[in-house]
Design a protein around this motif. Structure first.
Motif, short mmCIF file in Angstrom:
data_model
loop_
_atom_site.label_atom_id
_atom_site.label_comp_id
_atom_site.label_asym_id
_atom_site.label_seq_id
_atom_site.Cartn_x
_atom_site.Cartn_y
_atom_site.Cartn_z
N LEU A 102 -1.07 -5.76 -3.93
CA LEU A 102 -1.87 -4.72 -3.44
C LEU A 102 -1.10 -4.47 -1.99
O LEU A 102 -0.61 -5.54 -1.56
CB LEU A 102 -3.26 -4.81 -3.29
N LEU A 103 -1.34 -3.68 -1.40
CA LEU A 103 -0.78 -3.26 0.14
C LEU A 103 -1.55 -4.06 1.01
O LEU A 103 -1.20 -4.63 2.10
CB LEU A 103 -0.58 -1.96 0.30
N MET A 104 -2.88 -4.04 0.69
CA MET A 104 -3.78 -4.28 1.85
C MET A 104 -3.63 -5.85 2.35
O MET A 104 -3.46 -6.05 3.67
CB MET A 104 -5.39 -4.47 1.22
N PRO A 105 -3.66 -6.76 1.45
CA PRO A 105 -3.27 -8.31 1.99
C PRO A 105 -1.77 -8.34 2.85
O PRO A 105 -1.69 -9.02 3.85
CB PRO A 105 -3.20 -9.07 0.89
N ARG A 106 -0.96 -7.60 2.44
CA ARG A 106 0.47 -7.55 3.13
C ARG A 106 0.11 -7.20 4.32
O ARG A 106 0.82 -7.83 5.49
CB ARG A 106 1.69 -6.69 2.23
N VAL A 107 -0.27 -5.84 4.49
CA VAL A 107 -0.52 -5.42 5.95
C VAL A 107 -1.40 -6.44 6.91
O VAL A 107 -1.07 -6.84 8.15
CB VAL A 107 -1.21 -3.97 5.84
N ARG A 108 -2.43 -6.90 6.29
CA ARG A 108 -3.26 -7.88 7.10
C ARG A 108 -2.49 -9.09 7.57
O ARG A 108 -2.72 -9.64 8.64
CB ARG A 108 -4.38 -8.51 6.07
N GLU A 109 -1.34 -9.65 6.70
CA GLU A 109 -0.76 -10.91 6.98
C GLU A 109 0.37 -10.62 7.99
O GLU A 109 0.52 -11.20 9.09
CB GLU A 109 0.13 -11.38 5.48
N LEU A 110 0.98 -9.28 8.02
CA LEU A 110 1.63 -8.81 9.16
C LEU A 110 1.07 -8.77 10.41
O LEU A 110 1.67 -9.09 11.24
CB LEU A 110 2.50 -7.53 8.72
N ALA A 144 2.55 1.64 14.39
CA ALA A 144 2.41 2.20 12.89
C ALA A 144 3.91 2.34 12.35
O ALA A 144 3.88 1.80 11.24
CB ALA A 144 1.52 3.30 12.68
N GLU A 145 4.49 2.90 13.18
CA GLU A 145 5.90 3.11 12.84
C GLU A 145 6.67 1.81 12.32
O GLU A 145 7.42 1.53 11.32
CB GLU A 145 6.85 3.84 13.77
N ALA A 146 6.74 0.81 13.32
CA ALA A 146 7.16 -0.49 13.19
C ALA A 146 6.61 -1.18 11.83
O ALA A 146 7.26 -1.88 11.07
CB ALA A 146 7.25 -1.31 14.43
N LEU A 147 5.24 -1.11 11.91
CA LEU A 147 4.75 -1.58 10.74
C LEU A 147 5.10 -1.13 9.36
O LEU A 147 5.24 -1.84 8.43
CB LEU A 147 2.91 -1.71 10.78
N ALA A 148 5.06 0.17 9.29
CA ALA A 148 5.57 0.94 8.05
C ALA A 148 7.00 0.45 7.70
O ALA A 148 7.50 0.16 6.48
CB ALA A 148 5.41 2.27 8.02
N MET A 169 8.40 1.40 3.98
CA MET A 169 7.83 2.41 3.35
C MET A 169 7.61 3.48 4.67
O MET A 169 7.52 3.08 5.93
CB MET A 169 6.30 2.29 2.85
N SER A 170 7.24 4.65 4.51
CA SER A 170 6.94 5.58 5.35
C SER A 170 5.44 5.63 6.16
O SER A 170 4.89 5.02 5.41
CB SER A 170 7.06 7.05 5.27
N VAL A 171 5.28 5.93 7.43
CA VAL A 171 3.93 5.80 7.89
C VAL A 171 2.88 6.59 7.08
O VAL A 171 1.79 6.43 6.61
CB VAL A 171 3.88 6.31 9.31
#
Length: 345
Positions: A237-245, A256-260, A265-267
């Motif tokens: 899932l995307l959620m844990p990857r975002v949390r870890e980053l 948000a652009e750098a995170l995406a 992926m796109s924002v």
């Protein structure tokens, strides 16, 4: 035993089988038939390094619960007769939301058991399911606590038909030799030696509606043990990857652009996918900031202004307002309350 159960990876420690054997010894019943049905050789019981599949443990646990007429497998002073956990689940799934269902399940479980109590607590953007021990659980403590937490997490995921990533798994015993298996059982960071057993996840999941009907409940109860011995879902899932980053690269909090880009992926896709998983980027930012803020306030002597800057807030005042919204108290008050339990670095 079905062939598919024997083809799974052999990761389950023999210590869990030994805990089931303790139940057989308590009731004075010979476990030979159950071990044979699960294709577990008696000599494996004496080998601390032995491993079986999750399917074998599922098979053994089902046989033991039926044969001993105790779904708790000897954990408590009173047996949980066959069908007890089905009754609790049936009562819980009629609740309108996951939060109400968990509260109901924990309250009803407390009417049946004296040794432990279960509760659901809110901590700002986080929800915590806790297991409080009132009496010693003896040699089955690890298996009991692990099973209760795995079962509640599996039931929660099944109830709303969603993977619920965990921000923290706290276990009140030291890391056993087979501690590696806990990384397979729980989708999140595991801490051993904690003061109390608990699971922590985003509080937004508590508002999710229950999606299971009577037909789905009947089907699940026929094969409910997989909710305990295996993760509900294993797709990434995307959620844990975002949390870890966000944890590892705090500079991404404000970009948000750098995170995406880091996620390839796109924002727009980032926002849409998080929405499909039942959360928002802002909720994940708040969750990570909340945990990091509490850690910095309780474990370091850094000035609050510096902590605010480290977390990406424009001012100490803005940070204070956000922290009070998360934790219910100002940062200075929280630091004062936590002084007794953590030494500043």
């Amino acid at each position: 035993m079905p062939r598919r159960l024997m083809s799974l990876r052999t990761e389950t420690p023999i210590a869990f089988v030994q805990a089931v054997m303790h139940a057989y010894a308590r009731y004075g019943v010979d476990p030979a038939a159950a071990l044979q049905a699960a294709r577990i050789r008696p000599e494996q019981l004496d080998d601390p390094a032995a491993r079986i599949t999750a399917g074998q443990l599922e098979w053994l646990g089902h046989a033991a619960m039926r044969e001993l007429d105790d779904e708790a497998l000897g954990w408590f002073s009173r047996p949980m007769r066959w069908g007890t956990y089905g009754m609790l689940t049936r009562a819980a799934v009629t609740a309108p939301t996951l939060g109400a269902a968990l509260q109901r399940w924990c309250r009803l479980h407390g009417l049946l058991v004296d040794e432990i109590s279960l509760s659901v607590e809110l901590d700002g953007t986080l929800a915590r399911v806790q297991v409080q021990e009132h009496q010693p659980l003896g040699p089955v403590r690890e298996f009991c606590v692990m099973s209760m937490l795995r079962g509640l997490h599996g039931l929660a995921c099944w109830s709303i038909d969603a993977h619920i990533p965990l921000a923290d798994i706290a276990l009140p015993f030291e890391a056993p030799p087979h501690s590696r298996v806990y990384g397979l059982l729980f989708p999140g960071p595991v801490r051993f030696g904690a003061g109390q057993a608990s699971l922590t996840f985003g509080s937004d999941f508590l508002a999710r509606p229950m999606v299971r009907d009577e037909s789905a409940l009947r089907a699940m109860l026929q094969h409910s043990l997989p909710l305990v011995v295996r993760p509900y879902r294993q797709e990434p899932l995307l959620m844990p990857r975002v949390r870890e980053l966000l944890r590892s690269q705090p500079n991404l909090m404000l970009n948000a652009e750098a995170l995406a880009s880091a996620l390839h992926m796109s924002v727009r896709t980032l926002y849409r996918q998080l929405g499909l998983e039942g959360t928002t980027l802002q909720a994940l930012k708040d969750e990570v900031r909340h945990l990091r803020a509490k850690e910095l306030l309780s474990r370091t002597a850094k000035p609050i202004k510096q902590i605010a800057q480290m977390l990406g807030f424009s001012s100490e005042k803005t940070f204070a307002r956000a922290f009070q919204r998360w934790a219910g108290v100002l940062p200075s008050v929280f630091r004062g309350q936590s002084r007794g339990s953590a030494m500043p670095e």
